[in-house]
Scaffold this active site. Structure first.
Site, PDB file in Angstrom:
ATOM      1  N   ASP A 208      81.839 -57.559  -3.729  1.00 32.55           N
ATOM      2  CA  ASP A 208      82.658 -56.566  -3.057  1.00 32.55           C
ATOM      3  C   ASP A 208      81.692 -55.496  -2.540  1.00 32.55           C
ATOM      4  O   ASP A 208      80.542 -55.393  -2.986  1.00 32.55           O
ATOM      5  CB  ASP A 208      83.714 -55.965  -4.000  1.00 32.55           C
ATOM      6  CG  ASP A 208      84.831 -55.259  -3.202  1.00 32.55           C
ATOM      7  OD1 ASP A 208      84.649 -55.032  -1.982  1.00 32.55           O
ATOM      8  OD2 ASP A 208      85.872 -54.933  -3.797  1.00 32.55           O
ATOM      9  N   TRP A 209      82.177 -54.699  -1.610  1.00 32.64           N
ATOM     10  CA  TRP A 209      81.291 -53.794  -0.857  1.00 32.64           C
ATOM     11  C   TRP A 209      80.637 -52.732  -1.761  1.00 32.64           C
ATOM     12  O   TRP A 209      81.318 -51.857  -2.293  1.00 32.64           O
ATOM     13  CB  TRP A 209      82.086 -53.148   0.276  1.00 32.64           C
ATOM     14  CG  TRP A 209      82.026 -53.948   1.554  1.00 32.64           C
ATOM     15  CD1 TRP A 209      81.733 -53.450   2.806  1.00 32.64           C
ATOM     16  CD2 TRP A 209      82.228 -55.349   1.744  1.00 32.64           C
ATOM     17  NE1 TRP A 209      81.737 -54.477   3.736  1.00 32.64           N
ATOM     18  CE2 TRP A 209      82.028 -55.644   3.117  1.00 32.64           C
ATOM     19  CE3 TRP A 209      82.518 -56.414   0.890  1.00 32.64           C
ATOM     20  CZ2 TRP A 209      82.134 -56.930   3.646  1.00 32.64           C
ATOM     21  CZ3 TRP A 209      82.621 -57.706   1.415  1.00 32.64           C
ATOM     22  CH2 TRP A 209      82.431 -57.941   2.767  1.00 32.64           C
TER      23      TRP A 209
END
Ligand code: BGC
Length: 752
Positions: free
Chosen positions: A229-230
């Site tokens: 995830d970012w």
């Protein structure tokens, strides 16, 4: 692309660049080997393609795309075909925008209605989530576009999501929080999985070898790639070692340098890096965008978004047949600013810049000249605005019917933080209370991403939950209110009476570092039903303008499979769709199990008077629970209740069946309890032969008398719970020779 050849031609620096995202939306490109960058964009309910150069937070600046209903609404459709179509349409839009990967679906469990991102997730039930999520994946991938199934795993709260540890038992993980991912991986073969920010039991997911490699790849056979995830990678080297293939969005040169150094200093085995590259190249090669893509038909997609909302909106209450409304008869007052400025999507990374928003007010004005509108409250304020409220009350007094639009303001529901309350803003509650004093014909339309507490539930005739219905919100809302479409949405989550009724209400979000899943497997309806608690609206619930009857339940047991057949008849006067649900109650096991669990569901369209037969097949897994110590699924022989319901609390047909399952024998040791031996006939026979008979045959001491078989064939010690609740080793203290116990253990472990 010849993956192995390309891999052999890559330099170490190029490999390091490939496993680190180039920027927010692209992987690195390597021109000399013809490796193209792969573009990915959010998100689950519509495309959020951000033009190069724009940041992750430029949420309103994305290329216009059709905004489909949020997952919190579409899940209520209980419709597999709808999810395939949703995926296919988003995939088609992605292809026409030259996007290779769609960052969705979001399939985390709605552990508590306070979860900040619940609007993006489907359900509190892993089977419903997994089955519908798998169809979405197949739909997107049918368009030659990949997906990123997110967020793997146990990412059920937003506060401190980058660092918090989900402290959860292995059984709970397997039965609830990993289950939807497992179904999707095994049935839909997704291109990528997005590894979530949080930790599980202290280990950061992006560095969790057990999660990414042992379970996902080795056990489930996952062939695709994984991405973070970012900003979810803390230690890139450790992440690659654990099985993470791509850091997103990548930290630029420092990321590349870190990997090169790690390989050179022996901290990272180049073989692990190569495995990641192989998986990434496979996806990059598979999902090359079309050179000249076809545009998609926006109005066709808008119409589909409307139909999806039609299929999913839930009619919660309809007393005195308040609905459907005939707008041609009398005057209808539309009250509430949300009719004019609707909530139709959630905030954060799933935000879509819609192509054509139709508000409920626009749609009503197109349908009839007999509607009057008053905003009633100001969405930007919490306090009552007296002039707005007075005008609304005046309009309500003159009207034959009142439709009040209520919901959470946009700023209350977004990615990045959790909710602390399920109450409507004060000004909306006050307005509703005053409206009920002046008009008896009140319908409430809710635009929320999550359940709402409704202390006013009995004061209104009708309640319609539209959740966040996408850009066709206006048309779909009136389709249901006027009966142009017969409602068929059923809740994919429980509406508790109060947020404080949820099993984790005292601990959720309380500790910044740990989220303790103390409710274990008793989450959502599994909790409320096991405790026979009152809820506002149960899981699986939804009304229709027609009625359905369930008859002729039949079961056929074949080896370890059970076939369940029954009829559904539309006994009303309108065409409609029933949502039969199959729940299983496990009476066979001595382990704690929820009162009932959903094991299958269907959506059945029926004309007035029509009957259709539904068949569900249950397999061993549907009767299984996860045995933590042995790391395996186990099914107990004994009785099970099969229930066909119109909700988790509305059983229409039921039948008890007896099943026999073969299980691998458990290891018997000195710590095995007498109770476990008694419950297994083979072990018991062995225990009689090896222990009871030889011991009692050799004398008549008090101890030996405990083991003597009386004239009824009963052994005293086995009748006494004080003793049966003891492990074998404790029986030695009761005078039993250790040597007899050791012989029994040896024979027991060598049994067939
Ligand atoms: C979200 C992801 C999303 C990503 C890219 C993250 O903050 O958790 O769901 O796909 O941003 O926008």
């Amino acid at each position: 692309m010849d993956i192995n050849k390309t891999l052999s031609e890559l330099t170490l620096t190029e490999k390091a660049a490939l496993v680190s995202g180039k920027n927010n939306w692209y992987t690195a490109k390597i021109d000399r080997l013809g490796i193209h960058p792969l573009m990915m964009t959010d998100g689950p309910s519509g495309l959020r393609k951000v033009e190069p150069g724009k940041g992750i937070s430029d949420i309103n600046d994305s290329v216009p795309a059709v905004c489909f209903p949020a997952a919190s609404l579409t899940a209520n459709s209980f419709n597999r075909d709808l999810f395939f179509q949703l995926g296919a349409l988003i995939g088609e839009e992605a292809r026409s925008e030259r996007v290779s990967l769609v960052l969705g679906p979001g399939v985390n469990m709605k552990r508590t209605p306070a979860g900040g991102r619940n609007f993006e997730y489907l359900s509190e039930d892993p089977l419903l989530t997994g089955v519908l999520g798998a169809e979405y994946v197949k739909g997107v991938q049918s368009q030659n576009v990949g997906v990123a199934v997110k967020h793997f795993a146990a990412n059920n709260r937003e506060n401190q999501r980058f660092t918090v540890s989900s402290d959860v038992s292995e059984r709970t993980l397997r039965e609830l929080y990993l289950r939807a991912f497992e179904i999707i991986v095994k049935t839909a073969n997704p291109d990528t999985l997005m590894i979530s920010y949080n930790k599980i039991n202290g280990t950061l997911n992006t560095q969790n070898y057990h999660l990414i490699t042992d379970v996902l790849r080795d056990e489930w056979g996952y062939q695709g790639a994984t991405m973070s995830d970012w900003g979810g990678v803390a230690d890139h080297t450790a992440a690659i070692r654990a099985g993470l293939d791509l850091e997103m969005p990548g930290k630029g040169q420092p990321s590349t340098d870190e990997i090169v150094l790690a390989v050179k200093t022996g901290k990272l085995d180049e073989g692990a890096l190569d495995n990641a590259i192989r998986r990434l190249l496979t996806i990059i090669d598979r999902r090359q965008p079309d050179a000249n893509p076809e545009p998609y038909d926006q109005s066709k997609h808008h119409e589909a978004a409307r139909k999806m909302a039609d299929e999913s909106i839930v009619l919660l209450r309809n007393t005195h047949n308040e609905l459907p409304l005939d707008l041609a008869k009398g005057t209808t007052a539309i009250i509430g600013q949300l009719a004019d400025k609707p909530r139709f999507q959630g905030g954060g990374s799933s935000h879509v810049n819609p192509v054509h928003l139709v508000t409920p007010l626009d749609a009503a004005n197109q349908l009839s000249d007999h509607v009057i509108y008053q905003p009633g409250y100001d969405l930007d304020q919490l306090d009552t605005e007296p002039t707005l409220e007075a005008a609304a009350l005046e309009a309500a007094k003159q009207a034959d019917h009142v439709v009040v639009f209520l919901g959470y303001p946009e700023s209350w529901e977004s990615e990045g933080f959790d909710k602390t309350s399920l109450q409507l803003p004060d000004n909306q509650s006050e307005l509703l209370s005053d409206l009920t004093d002046v008009n008896d014909h009140i319908t409430v339309v809710l635009e929320t991403g999550a359940p709402v507490e409704m202390p006013w539930v009995h004061d209104v005739n009708a309640i319609v939950e539209t959740y966040l219905a996408g850009e066709a919100v206006g048309e779909a809302t009136w389709d249901i209110l006027t009966g142009a479409v017969n409602p068929s949405g059923h809740l994919a989550e429980t509406f508790p009476v109060l947020l404080s009724d949820t099993p984790m209400s005292m601990t959720f979000d309380q500790d910044p570092n740990h989220e303790i899943y103390s409710e274990g497997i008793f989450m959502g309806y599994r909790f409320y039903n096991s405790h026979e608690m009152r809820v506002l609206y149960p899981f699986g619930y939804g009304l229709s303008y027609t009625a359905f009857e369930y008859t002729h339940l039949q079961t056929e047991i074949d080896d370890e499979k059970v076939q369940v057949t029954f009829n559904v008849t539309n006994t009303g006067e309108r065409t409609g769709q029933a949502v039969p649900q199959l729940y299983v109650a496990n009476h066979a096991t001595h382990r704690p199990v929820p009162a009932t669990e959903l094991r299958n569901f269907a959506k059945v369209a029926l004309k007035a008077g029509e009957t259709k037969t539904v068949t569900f097949t249950l397999t061993r897994r549907d009767f299984s629970w996860y045995r933590t110590g042995k790391h395996m699924w186990e099914a107990d022989s004994g009785d099970y209740e099969l229930m066909i319901g119109a909700s988790s609390r509305d059983t229409r047909l039921q039948q008890r069946i007896t099943l026999t399952f073969e299980n691998e024998p458990h290891e018997i040791s000195e710590n095995t309890y007498l109770n476990e031996i008694i419950s297994d006939p083979t072990l018991m026979a062995l225990f009689m032969k090896d222990v009871v008979t030889p011991f009692s045959d050799h004398g008549s001491t008090t101890e030996q008398q405990l083991f003597t078989v009386d004239q009824n064939g009963k052994v005293a010690i086995l009748q006494n719970p004080l003793f049966t609740n003891m492990p074998l080793r404790a029986l030695v203290a009761q005078g039993l020779p250790n040597q007899l116990i050791q012989t029994f253990i040896r024979h027991a472990n060598n049994r067939e």
